[in-house]
Design a protein around this motif. Structure first.
Motif, short mmCIF file in Angstrom:
data_model
loop_
_atom_site.label_atom_id
_atom_site.label_comp_id
_atom_site.label_asym_id
_atom_site.label_seq_id
_atom_site.Cartn_x
_atom_site.Cartn_y
_atom_site.Cartn_z
N ARG A 120 26.83 47.04 31.70
CA ARG A 120 25.44 47.21 32.10
C ARG A 120 25.28 46.75 33.55
NH1 ARG A 120 22.11 48.43 28.09
NH2 ARG A 120 20.27 47.85 29.29
N TYR A 167 26.66 51.89 32.30
CA TYR A 167 27.53 52.70 33.15
C TYR A 167 28.94 52.72 32.56
CZ TYR A 167 29.93 48.56 34.94
OH TYR A 167 30.70 47.42 35.03
N SER A 213 20.51 49.84 33.61
CA SER A 213 21.20 51.01 33.09
C SER A 213 22.57 50.59 32.55
CB SER A 213 21.39 52.08 34.17
OG SER A 213 22.05 53.22 33.66
N PRO A 263 18.50 55.32 34.03
CA PRO A 263 18.03 53.93 34.11
C PRO A 263 16.62 53.77 33.56
CG PRO A 263 17.93 54.96 36.27
CD PRO A 263 18.55 55.96 35.35
N HIS A 277 24.08 56.09 33.30
CA HIS A 277 23.14 56.65 32.35
C HIS A 277 21.73 56.56 32.91
CE1 HIS A 277 26.27 55.74 28.96
NE2 HIS A 277 26.67 56.66 29.82
N ASN A 326 19.89 58.06 39.35
CA ASN A 326 19.37 58.60 38.11
C ASN A 326 20.33 59.53 37.37
OD1 ASN A 326 17.65 59.15 36.02
ND2 ASN A 326 16.26 60.43 37.20
#
Length: 272
Positions: A72, A86, A84, A98, A96, A121
């Protein structure tokens, strides 16, 4: 800091093996690992487009900080906390979509949140370190590039827990007004702070008295236009001399999260 100058340094170092590949400026990088990402607090140093021009929305002198914990990531220092998950695969990082807290701030600070959300994003990003691998004393530089060739350059500050151990968590309200105070180095403008206590349900149950604070809060920047409540990690730095007294102890204050913030509408005045 200029990306082109960093690229020249990286090429001279000789230990960097890959290049950012979507921008007009080829920047040599080496692979970063998950433990390396988690070992530092990454402070934003530069935000540029593929031609090296400043990205709109990112203010000069931004206090935006990027932190990694496991899979994260968290971005703080703007208006809202942006979180997010990742996945890291060599020099590719899949972000991913957020999520963000929903606080309102001044337009310039809100613009930074919008800009970083748009940058990350749900994208696959290209990431790597610019520093030479064999230079242990150098502050690490993390370069993140999106698919539009835009760059965010982050400067690594060692995570405090690795240096000082586990912190004490406190909540401070910060006044938008400052007060002249006396320090060991003479007169200075001190922050006005007071401690806030919350119960397990997050309800405010106690408010302390205002006091002067002449220290520094890492990862946070004073804004005289806002009243803020901060969640801080406080680390005790004990003296090397085991015979030192408690008065010799020093503390490091680091921003964990901005809990509340409101714009000040009345004219500011200084305490006498």
């Amino acid at each position: 800091m200029n990306i082109k100058k960093l690229a020249v340094f990286a090429l001279i170092a000789g230990s960097l093996v890959a290049c950012a590949h979507t921008s007009d400026r080829k920047v040599s990088m080496r692979t970063v690992t998950v433990p390396q990402l988690s070992a530092y607090n990454w402070q934003l140093a530069e935000a540029t487009d593929r031609q090296g021009q400043p990205l709109p929305g990112f203010a000069a002198g931004s206090s935006m900080t990027l932190n990694f914990s496991g899979q994260r990531l968290n971005i703080s220092g703007g208006c809202n906390n942006i979180i997010s998950s990742y996945q890291l695969n060599d020099q590719d990082m899949q972000i991913h979509v957020p999520v963000s807290t929903m606080k309102a701030c001044t337009p310039d600070i809100m613009a930074q949140d919008t800009a970083v959300m748009a940058f990350m994003n749900g994208q696959k990003l290209h990431v790597g370190l610019l520093n030479a691998e064999n230079n242990q004393n150098e502050q690490p530089l993390l370069l993140i590039e999106n698919q539009d060739g835009e760059h965010l350059l982050w400067r690594g500050i060692p995570a405090a827990a690795a240096q000082y151990g586990q912190p004490t968590v406190v909540f401070w309200e910060i006044s938008p007004q400052t007060q002249t105070c006396q320090t060991a180095h003479g007169a200075a403008q001190c922050l006005k702070v007071r401690e806030i206590s919350y119960n397990d349900q997050g309800v405010k149950v106690k408010t302390g008295v205002w006091r002067n604070f002449a220290g520094k809060i890492d990862g946070w920047q004073f804004n005289p236009q806002e009243n803020q409540v901060l969640r801080l990690n406080v680390y005790e730095v004990k003296p090397d001399d085991v015979t030192g007294t408690a008065a010799d102890n020093q503390y490091v204050y680091k921003l964990d999260q901005i809990i509340e913030r409101s714009v000040v509408t009345s004219p500011k005045r200084k305490y006498k």
